[in-house]
Design an enzyme around this catalytic site. Structure first.
Site, PDB file in Angstrom:
ATOM      1  N   GLU A  39       1.092  -1.278   0.110  1.00 20.78           N
ATOM      2  CA  GLU A  39       0.028  -0.068   0.007  1.00 20.78           C
ATOM      3  C   GLU A  39       0.770   1.213  -0.047  1.00 20.78           C
ATOM      4  O   GLU A  39       1.873   1.154   0.602  1.00 20.78           O
ATOM      5  CB  GLU A  39      -0.887   0.028   1.142  1.00 20.78           C
ATOM      6  N   HIS A  40       0.609   2.271  -0.767  1.00 21.82           N
ATOM      7  CA  HIS A  40       1.263   3.360  -1.153  1.00 21.82           C
ATOM      8  C   HIS A  40       2.568   3.257  -1.363  1.00 21.82           C
ATOM      9  O   HIS A  40       3.705   3.914  -1.125  1.00 21.82           O
ATOM     10  CB  HIS A  40       1.295   4.338   0.278  1.00 21.82           C
ATOM     11  N   THR A  41       2.908   1.836  -2.167  1.00 25.22           N
ATOM     12  CA  THR A  41       3.995   1.847  -2.618  1.00 25.22           C
ATOM     13  C   THR A  41       4.378   1.863  -4.244  1.00 25.22           C
ATOM     14  O   THR A  41       5.342   2.000  -4.625  1.00 25.22           O
ATOM     15  CB  THR A  41       4.650   0.347  -2.370  1.00 25.22           C
ATOM     16  N   ALA A 125     -15.237   3.206  -2.219  1.00 23.00           N
ATOM     17  CA  ALA A 125     -14.959   2.186  -0.972  1.00 23.00           C
ATOM     18  C   ALA A 125     -13.449   1.810  -1.281  1.00 23.00           C
ATOM     19  O   ALA A 125     -13.111   0.903  -0.248  1.00 23.00           O
ATOM     20  CB  ALA A 125     -15.813   1.111  -1.268  1.00 23.00           C
ATOM     21  N   GLY A 126     -12.475   2.338  -2.031  1.00 23.98           N
ATOM     22  CA  GLY A 126     -11.299   1.690  -2.055  1.00 23.98           C
ATOM     23  C   GLY A 126     -10.995   0.327  -2.879  1.00 23.98           C
ATOM     24  O   GLY A 126      -9.986  -0.349  -2.772  1.00 23.98           O
ATOM     25  N   SER A 130     -13.235   3.904  -9.851  1.00 23.40           N
ATOM     26  CA  SER A 130     -13.005   4.669 -10.994  1.00 23.40           C
ATOM     27  C   SER A 130     -12.284   4.121 -11.846  1.00 23.40           C
ATOM     28  O   SER A 130     -12.347   4.326 -12.969  1.00 23.40           O
ATOM     29  CB  SER A 130     -12.684   6.098 -10.333  1.00 23.40           C
ATOM     30  N   ASP A 174      -3.688   0.232  -9.946  1.00 18.61           N
ATOM     31  CA  ASP A 174      -5.288   0.046 -10.312  1.00 18.61           C
ATOM     32  C   ASP A 174      -5.474  -0.343 -11.660  1.00 18.61           C
ATOM     33  O   ASP A 174      -6.016  -1.421 -12.233  1.00 18.61           O
ATOM     34  CB  ASP A 174      -6.163   0.954  -9.718  1.00 18.61           C
ATOM     35  N   TYR A 228      -4.471  12.133   0.104  1.00 19.69           N
ATOM     36  CA  TYR A 228      -3.512  11.133  -0.758  1.00 19.69           C
ATOM     37  C   TYR A 228      -2.453  11.878  -1.388  1.00 19.69           C
ATOM     38  O   TYR A 228      -1.081  11.490  -1.303  1.00 19.69           O
ATOM     39  CB  TYR A 228      -4.466  10.520  -1.855  1.00 19.69           C
TER      40      TYR A 228
HETATM   41  C1  GLA Z   1      -5.051   4.353  -4.508  1.00 20.85           C
HETATM   42  C2  GLA Z   1      -4.313   4.537  -5.883  1.00 20.85           C
HETATM   43  C3  GLA Z   1      -3.312   3.759  -6.110  1.00 20.85           C
HETATM   44  C4  GLA Z   1      -2.632   3.181  -4.712  1.00 20.85           C
HETATM   45  C5  GLA Z   1      -3.359   3.250  -3.478  1.00 20.85           C
HETATM   46  C6  GLA Z   1      -2.300   2.971  -2.417  1.00 20.85           C
HETATM   47  O1  GLA Z   1      -5.956   3.096  -4.594  1.00 20.85           O
HETATM   48  O2  GLA Z   1      -5.354   4.704  -6.930  1.00 20.85           O
HETATM   49  O3  GLA Z   1      -2.529   3.833  -7.296  1.00 20.85           O
HETATM   50  O4  GLA Z   1      -1.446   4.292  -4.519  1.00 20.85           O
HETATM   51  O5  GLA Z   1      -4.074   4.147  -3.316  1.00 20.85           O
HETATM   52  O6  GLA Z   1      -1.671   1.987  -2.323  1.00 20.85           O
END
Ligand code: GLA
Length: 387
Positions: A39-41, A125-126, A130, A174, A228
């Site tokens: 995550e966030h990598t 919702a993550g 989108s 994503d 973010y």
């Molecule tokens: C969102 C962003 C991704 C990623 C995650 C965190 O989903 O769309 O590119 O940075 O956050 O891991």
């Protein structure tokens, strides 16, 4: 309690026929995703391990000669854009406009487009609703115009759509998983080289002895609102202070040696990224060894790092993680950007009813909105639906 529904392709097709009084040229589907770990990598040139869900966005589509994009979304209603206006680009186009802008920008010749879109991914919702939306439109336009762009090129186009057209600075994870996933597998992606590998993960298929449960806390986040981008900025600051090209080039020992160069927050942000990259590779190793308990511990460690070092959790997400652990998860963590949205837990199969009841009880006791617990089954990559 909800089981993941099948694709929304039929709804899109029916909606198209009712809206445009003609049959579409085809129906395309792009999946949402769960990030298992990493995550966030992605925007730090690191590793991620997501898989595509069996739910996503379907679009029925056809070319036309009217010089516009007419788009009806079952969830968000109708929109229409003049192609001339879209080709100017710029932020604020909205997802539909941005997708078509990116398609034109990557060389697709679109005389006009009619679209009907239907989604089974909860928005905000993550779960990458989108990106799925944009990817569905891009694969449809690619096939309808016979442009023949390959999956990684379409993924990069989708990232540009979101970054430059919508104005949200997402990473590559994503769209890459949406375009490249394989059912029953997670996608190990090196976000620096863009090399990837499909890693078998049987918990993502029905009938396995383990399962992934998604607890959707139904707290929505909006990536455009800034936090973010702030985290991206924090990482960039750590990179500059360390004099590196990216945090991919850092290691735990380097951070220890050079900690004097970093303020306390930059050190924590960098430490999360460095340790999270190592956890991704360790989860892949444990998957190969079939060590679910080992993977569970790494999921727990990831969540702790996201709470303590990266500051992207929330009391609601922490509660959902705690519910998963108390209900017998091997491990649990928030998934996606954080701030709100979903957590995932790795469980022995058949845990859904227990987790669902425990989550509802814990959330009602705190007068929080009722969460929804879903089974995280994997699905195929974006493409045209047959039949
Ligand atoms: C969102 C962003 C991704 C990623 C995650 C965190 O989903 O769309 O590119 O940075 O956050 O891991």
């Amino acid at each position: 309690m909800t089981r993941l529904r099948s694709t929304p392709g039929e709804t899109a097709r029916r909606g198209f026929i009712e809206t445009y009084d003609s049959v579409p040229g085809g129906v395309w589907f792009a999946p949402g995703r769960i990030n298992v770990i990493g995550e966030h990598t992605d925007y730090n040139d690191g590793f991620v391990l997501p898989f595509a869900l069996d739910r996503g966005v379907a679009t029925a589509a056809a070319l036309s000669n009217h010089g516009r994009v007419d788009l009806v979304s079952e969830q968000f209603g109708p929109k229409s854009f003049a192609l001339e206006e879209l080709s100017r680009g710029g932020p604020g186009l909205g997802h539909g406009g941005a997708a078509v802008w990116a398609a034109i920008n990557s060389g697709m010749e679109i005389p006009g487009l009619n679209l009907y879109v239907s989604s089974t991914v909860p928005a905000g919702a993550g779960l990458s609703s989108s990106s799925a939306f944009i990817c569905a439109l891009l694969v449809a336009a690619n096939d309808l115009t016979g442009s023949g762009l390959d999956a990684p090129t379409l993924a990069m186009s989708a990232q540009r759509a979101e970054t430059e057209g919508v104005g949200v600075p997402i990473g590559v994870m994503d769209p890459m998983v949406t375009m490249l996933s394989k059912q029953g597998h997670a996608l190990l992606l090196d976000c620096e080289s863009l090399r990837y590998e499909h890693v078998p993960f049987r918990a993502t298929t029905p009938g396995a002895d383990t399962e992934i449960l998604i607890v959707d806390t139904r707290t929505e986040r909006n990536l455009a609102t800034g936090q973010y981008g702030e985290r991206r900025g924090d990482c960039q600051r750590a990179v500059s202070l360390l004099g590196l090209s990216s945090l991919r080039a850092a290691s735990t020992s380097l951070l220890e040696e050079m900690s004097g160069l970093l303020d306390e927050m930059s050190l924590r942000r960098a430490r999360h990224v460095v340790t999270e990259n190592a956890r991704v590779l360790e989860v892949v190793k444990r998957l190969r060894e079939d060590d679910m308990a080992g993977i569970g511990k790494l999921l727990d460690d990831s969540h702790r790092s996201l709470v303590e070092d990266f500051d992207v959790s929330s009391p609601t997400l922490d509660l959902a993680v705690e519910v998963c652990r108390d209900a017998g998860a091997y491990g649990a963590r928030l998934t996606g950007a954080g701030f709100a949205g979903c957590v995932i837990g790795l469980f022995p199969s058949g845990s859904l009813p227990v987790v669902d009841a425990a989550a509802k009880k814990a959330f009602s006791a705190r007068e929080m909105r009722q969460p929804e617990v879903l089974l995280g089954y994997s699905g195929p990559a974006a493409g045209q639906l047959v039949g």
